[in-house]
Scaffold this active site. Structure first.
Site, mmCIF file in Angstrom:
data_model
loop_
_atom_site.group_PDB
_atom_site.id
_atom_site.type_symbol
_atom_site.label_atom_id
_atom_site.label_comp_id
_atom_site.label_asym_id
_atom_site.label_seq_id
_atom_site.Cartn_x
_atom_site.Cartn_y
_atom_site.Cartn_z
ATOM 1 N N ARG A 209 0.815 -1.217 0.000
ATOM 2 C CA ARG A 209 0.000 0.000 0.000
ATOM 3 C C ARG A 209 0.850 1.269 0.000
ATOM 4 O O ARG A 209 0.365 2.327 -0.400
ATOM 5 C CB ARG A 209 -0.995 -0.031 1.164
ATOM 6 C CG ARG A 209 -2.078 -1.106 0.939
ATOM 7 C CD ARG A 209 -3.091 -1.178 2.056
ATOM 8 N NE ARG A 209 -2.531 -1.403 3.366
ATOM 9 C CZ ARG A 209 -2.306 -2.592 3.911
ATOM 10 N NH1 ARG A 209 -2.583 -3.684 3.248
ATOM 11 N NH2 ARG A 209 -1.801 -2.687 5.118
ATOM 12 N N GLU B 136 2.031 -4.886 13.857
ATOM 13 C CA GLU B 136 1.068 -5.100 14.935
ATOM 14 C C GLU B 136 0.527 -6.517 15.003
ATOM 15 O O GLU B 136 0.007 -6.935 16.014
ATOM 16 C CB GLU B 136 -0.068 -4.077 14.873
ATOM 17 C CG GLU B 136 -0.881 -4.082 13.601
ATOM 18 C CD GLU B 136 -0.329 -3.161 12.516
ATOM 19 O OE1 GLU B 136 -1.110 -2.815 11.619
ATOM 20 O OE2 GLU B 136 0.866 -2.821 12.529
#
Length: 170
Positions: free
Chosen positions: A58, A95
């Site tokens: 992205r 994460e």
């Protein structure tokens, strides 16, 4: 422009407890996508930038059009094993997992001023690793630009001394 209205939040993806911010709902609208890139370009206007680097995948979607808008080059930061020429690599945690990023050794020249662009600043793992790669090659990271920033995950703390801009904050 309230870009947040055009970002879909998907609970428990890719793992339980994560509220994934899906930008595909924004990207599919050409006018919104253009406005987001234009606004990011305005936020970094006046900074000396020679090059934009963006992590897979992205970061390509944000970084490449931003580089085009600013009239500078774009350098992809890829996952390990995806680049055809000699590369430098660095491990990182995100994460919800671990991975390794790489850049071509000739992607950044010593002294070049680099902006790192990505869709999201979360814990800062991907971006701090991207910063490390640019620095390994002698580049200077002058700014990091994001479509979204998850302030509650404190990613800015891993990017001390780097100017950070973002369009949407959660």
């Amino acid at each position: 422009m309230n870009f947040k209205e055009h970002i879909r939040v998907i609970p428990d993806f890719p793992s339980p407890g994560v509220r994934f911010k899906d930008i595909t709902t924004l990207l599919k609208n050409g006018g919104l996508y253009r406005e987001a890139i234009d606004q990011l370009a305005e936020l970094v206007k006046g900074k000396q930038i020679d090059l934009i680097a963006g992590p897979e995948a992205r970061g390509f979607v944000i970084g490449a059009p931003l580089a085009y808008k600013l009239g500078v080059g774009f350098v992809p930061i890829r996952k390990s094993g995806k680049l055809p020429a000699e590369a430098v690599e660095a491990n990182y945690s995100l994460e919800y997992g671990k991975d390794k990023l790489a850049m071509h050794k000739d992607a950044v020249q010593p002294g070049q001023k680099v902006l790192i662009a990505d869709d999201l600043l979360a814990t800062g793992g991907t971006i701090s690793t991207s910063v490390d790669l640019v620095r390994q090659l002698g580049g200077e990271v002058v700014c990091a630009a994001f479509l979204i920033e998850l302030g509650y995950l404190h990613g800015r703390e891993k990017l001390q001394g780097i100017d950070i801009v973002s369009l949407v904050q959660y």
